[in-house]
Design a protein around this motif. Structure first.
Motif, PDB file in Angstrom:
ATOM      1  N   GLN A 103       0.861  -1.177   0.000  1.00 36.55           N
ATOM      2  CA  GLN A 103       0.000   0.000   0.000  1.00 36.55           C
ATOM      3  C   GLN A 103       0.898   1.228   0.000  1.00 36.55           C
ATOM      4  O   GLN A 103       1.718   1.403   0.908  1.00 36.55           O
ATOM      5  N   MET A 104       0.730   2.061  -0.998  1.00 36.37           N
ATOM      6  CA  MET A 104       1.570   3.244  -1.140  1.00 36.37           C
ATOM      7  C   MET A 104       0.704   4.481  -1.027  1.00 36.37           C
ATOM      8  O   MET A 104      -0.141   4.724  -1.881  1.00 36.37           O
ATOM      9  N   ASN A 105       0.903   5.229   0.032  1.00 36.37           N
ATOM     10  CA  ASN A 105       0.133   6.443   0.284  1.00 36.37           C
ATOM     11  C   ASN A 105       1.010   7.670   0.129  1.00 36.37           C
ATOM     12  O   ASN A 105       2.233   7.594   0.216  1.00 36.37           O
ATOM     13  N   ASN A 106       0.363   8.798  -0.091  1.00 37.95           N
ATOM     14  CA  ASN A 106       1.081  10.066  -0.210  1.00 37.95           C
ATOM     15  C   ASN A 106       2.266   9.932  -1.178  1.00 37.95           C
ATOM     16  O   ASN A 106       3.401  10.280  -0.845  1.00 37.95           O
ATOM     17  N   LEU A 107       1.970   9.441  -2.354  1.00 33.62           N
ATOM     18  CA  LEU A 107       3.021   9.209  -3.341  1.00 33.62           C
ATOM     19  C   LEU A 107       3.731  10.505  -3.720  1.00 33.62           C
ATOM     20  O   LEU A 107       3.122  11.583  -3.777  1.00 33.62           O
ATOM     21  N   GLU A 108       5.010  10.362  -3.984  1.00 38.50           N
ATOM     22  CA  GLU A 108       5.836  11.485  -4.401  1.00 38.50           C
ATOM     23  C   GLU A 108       6.406  11.173  -5.779  1.00 38.50           C
ATOM     24  O   GLU A 108       6.550  10.004  -6.155  1.00 38.50           O
ATOM     25  N   PRO A 109       6.746  12.203  -6.558  1.00 40.99           N
ATOM     26  CA  PRO A 109       7.328  11.943  -7.884  1.00 40.99           C
ATOM     27  C   PRO A 109       8.554  11.044  -7.810  1.00 40.99           C
ATOM     28  O   PRO A 109       8.793  10.258  -8.742  1.00 40.99           O
ATOM     29  N   GLU A 110       9.282  11.110  -6.699  1.00 46.17           N
ATOM     30  CA  GLU A 110      10.484  10.271  -6.545  1.00 46.17           C
ATOM     31  C   GLU A 110      10.142   8.796  -6.373  1.00 46.17           C
ATOM     32  O   GLU A 110      11.036   7.946  -6.423  1.00 46.17           O
ATOM     33  N   ASP A 111       8.882   8.486  -6.139  1.00 43.92           N
ATOM     34  CA  ASP A 111       8.480   7.088  -6.002  1.00 43.92           C
ATOM     35  C   ASP A 111       8.251   6.409  -7.360  1.00 43.92           C
ATOM     36  O   ASP A 111       8.021   5.200  -7.418  1.00 43.92           O
ATOM     37  N   ALA A 112       8.291   7.164  -8.417  1.00 45.10           N
ATOM     38  CA  ALA A 112       8.087   6.593  -9.742  1.00 45.10           C
ATOM     39  C   ALA A 112       9.182   5.581 -10.056  1.00 45.10           C
ATOM     40  O   ALA A 112      10.377   5.892  -9.942  1.00 45.10           O
ATOM     41  N   ALA A 113       8.774   4.395 -10.440  1.00 51.46           N
ATOM     42  CA  ALA A 113       9.724   3.315 -10.699  1.00 51.46           C
ATOM     43  C   ALA A 113       8.960   2.082 -11.149  1.00 51.46           C
ATOM     44  O   ALA A 113       7.721   2.059 -11.115  1.00 51.46           O
ATOM     45  N   SER A 167      16.089 -17.605  -5.129  1.00 48.32           N
ATOM     46  CA  SER A 167      15.261 -16.406  -5.091  1.00 48.32           C
ATOM     47  C   SER A 167      14.567 -16.201  -6.428  1.00 48.32           C
ATOM     48  O   SER A 167      15.049 -16.664  -7.470  1.00 48.32           O
ATOM     49  N   TYR A 168      13.447 -15.499  -6.376  1.00 51.83           N
ATOM     50  CA  TYR A 168      12.623 -15.288  -7.552  1.00 51.83           C
ATOM     51  C   TYR A 168      12.158 -13.840  -7.612  1.00 51.83           C
ATOM     52  O   TYR A 168      11.957 -13.192  -6.573  1.00 51.83           O
ATOM     53  N   TRP A 169      11.971 -13.364  -8.846  1.00 46.98           N
ATOM     54  CA  TRP A 169      11.474 -12.014  -9.094  1.00 46.98           C
ATOM     55  C   TRP A 169      10.232 -12.073  -9.968  1.00 46.98           C
ATOM     56  O   TRP A 169      10.120 -12.936 -10.840  1.00 46.98           O
ATOM     57  N   GLY A 170       9.352 -11.130  -9.741  1.00 49.53           N
ATOM     58  CA  GLY A 170       8.251 -10.941 -10.661  1.00 49.53           C
ATOM     59  C   GLY A 170       8.714 -10.113 -11.849  1.00 49.53           C
ATOM     60  O   GLY A 170       9.870  -9.683 -11.924  1.00 49.53           O
ATOM     61  N   GLN A 171       7.801  -9.865 -12.777  1.00 53.23           N
ATOM     62  CA  GLN A 171       8.160  -9.136 -13.988  1.00 53.23           C
ATOM     63  C   GLN A 171       8.136  -7.633 -13.777  1.00 53.23           C
ATOM     64  O   GLN A 171       8.646  -6.876 -14.613  1.00 53.23           O
ATOM     65  N   GLY A 172       7.564  -7.191 -12.671  1.00 53.18           N
ATOM     66  CA  GLY A 172       7.529  -5.775 -12.363  1.00 53.18           C
ATOM     67  C   GLY A 172       6.246  -5.098 -12.797  1.00 53.18           C
ATOM     68  O   GLY A 172       5.581  -5.528 -13.743  1.00 53.18           O
ATOM     69  N   THR A 173       5.896  -4.036 -12.105  1.00 53.03           N
ATOM     70  CA  THR A 173       4.740  -3.224 -12.465  1.00 53.03           C
ATOM     71  C   THR A 173       5.148  -1.753 -12.369  1.00 53.03           C
ATOM     72  O   THR A 173       5.794  -1.332 -11.408  1.00 53.03           O
ATOM     73  N   GLN A 174       4.788  -0.993 -13.377  1.00 54.04           N
ATOM     74  CA  GLN A 174       5.227   0.396 -13.475  1.00 54.04           C
ATOM     75  C   GLN A 174       4.360   1.306 -12.625  1.00 54.04           C
ATOM     76  O   GLN A 174       3.122   1.239 -12.682  1.00 54.04           O
ATOM     77  N   VAL A 175       5.004   2.151 -11.868  1.00 52.39           N
ATOM     78  CA  VAL A 175       4.321   3.198 -11.107  1.00 52.39           C
ATOM     79  C   VAL A 175       4.837   4.540 -11.602  1.00 52.39           C
ATOM     80  O   VAL A 175       6.041   4.792 -11.597  1.00 52.39           O
ATOM     81  N   THR A 176       3.917   5.378 -12.036  1.00 53.72           N
ATOM     82  CA  THR A 176       4.260   6.715 -12.509  1.00 53.72           C
ATOM     83  C   THR A 176       3.562   7.727 -11.617  1.00 53.72           C
ATOM     84  O   THR A 176       2.362   7.588 -11.346  1.00 53.72           O
ATOM     85  N   VAL A 177       4.291   8.730 -11.173  1.00 54.22           N
ATOM     86  CA  VAL A 177       3.727   9.736 -10.285  1.00 54.22           C
ATOM     87  C   VAL A 177       3.966  11.115 -10.891  1.00 54.22           C
ATOM     88  O   VAL A 177       5.109  11.497 -11.159  1.00 54.22           O
ATOM     89  N   SER A 178       2.895  11.825 -11.110  1.00 52.76           N
ATOM     90  CA  SER A 178       3.005  13.164 -11.666  1.00 52.76           C
ATOM     91  C   SER A 178       2.932  14.188 -10.543  1.00 52.76           C
ATOM     92  O   SER A 178       2.238  14.003  -9.550  1.00 52.76           O
ATOM     93  N   SER A 179       3.640  15.277 -10.741  1.00 50.67           N
ATOM     94  CA  SER A 179       3.665  16.323  -9.701  1.00 50.67           C
ATOM     95  C   SER A 179       2.534  17.312  -9.883  1.00 50.67           C
ATOM     96  O   SER A 179       1.825  17.296 -10.878  1.00 50.67           O
TER      97      SER A 179
END
Length: 114
Positions: free
Chosen positions: A80-90, A102-114
């Motif tokens: 759960q990601m609250n109060n997102l900041e542009p620096e959290d984009a990844a 160890s295992y990794w998922g394929q990833g999910t993109q998070v984009t945060v606009s200011s």
């Protein structure tokens, strides 16, 4: 083997919230702990939050008080990601450590606009 599939990423404005999910399948009973990492463009992949021994949880300083990691009995993990900041984009990755590797998922993109 373990398969991890993330979902829930997308576009958010600064100050908004997103909830990421990681569905684990396969040999889930071999999972020792799970974690969330992220990788911003041009940067190294970094730890965001993880489960430690017992029921302990560890967060990196820059997400403390804003992000929350949780899990259910099926070994699915949430961020759960609250109060997102542009620096959290990844790209956010789910990670699982098992007694066989160890295992990794394929990833999910998070984009945060200011």
């Amino acid at each position: 083997q373990v398969q991890l599939v993330e979902s829930g990423g997308g576009l958010a404005r600064a100050g908004e919230s997103l909830r990421l999910s990681c569905a684990a399948s396969g040999d889930i009973f071999s999972i020792l702990f799970m974690a969330w990492y992220r990788q911003a463009t041009g940067k190294q992949r970094e730890l965001v939050a993880r489960f430690g021994s017992g029921n302990t949880i560890m967060y990196v300083d820059y997400v403390k008080g804003r992000f929350g990691i949780s899990r259910d009995n099926a070994k699915n993990t949430y961020l759960q990601m609250n109060n997102l900041e542009p620096e959290d984009a990844a790209v956010y990755y789910c990670y699982a450590m098992t007694n066989q590797g160890s295992y990794w998922g394929q990833g999910t993109q998070v984009t945060v606009s200011s």
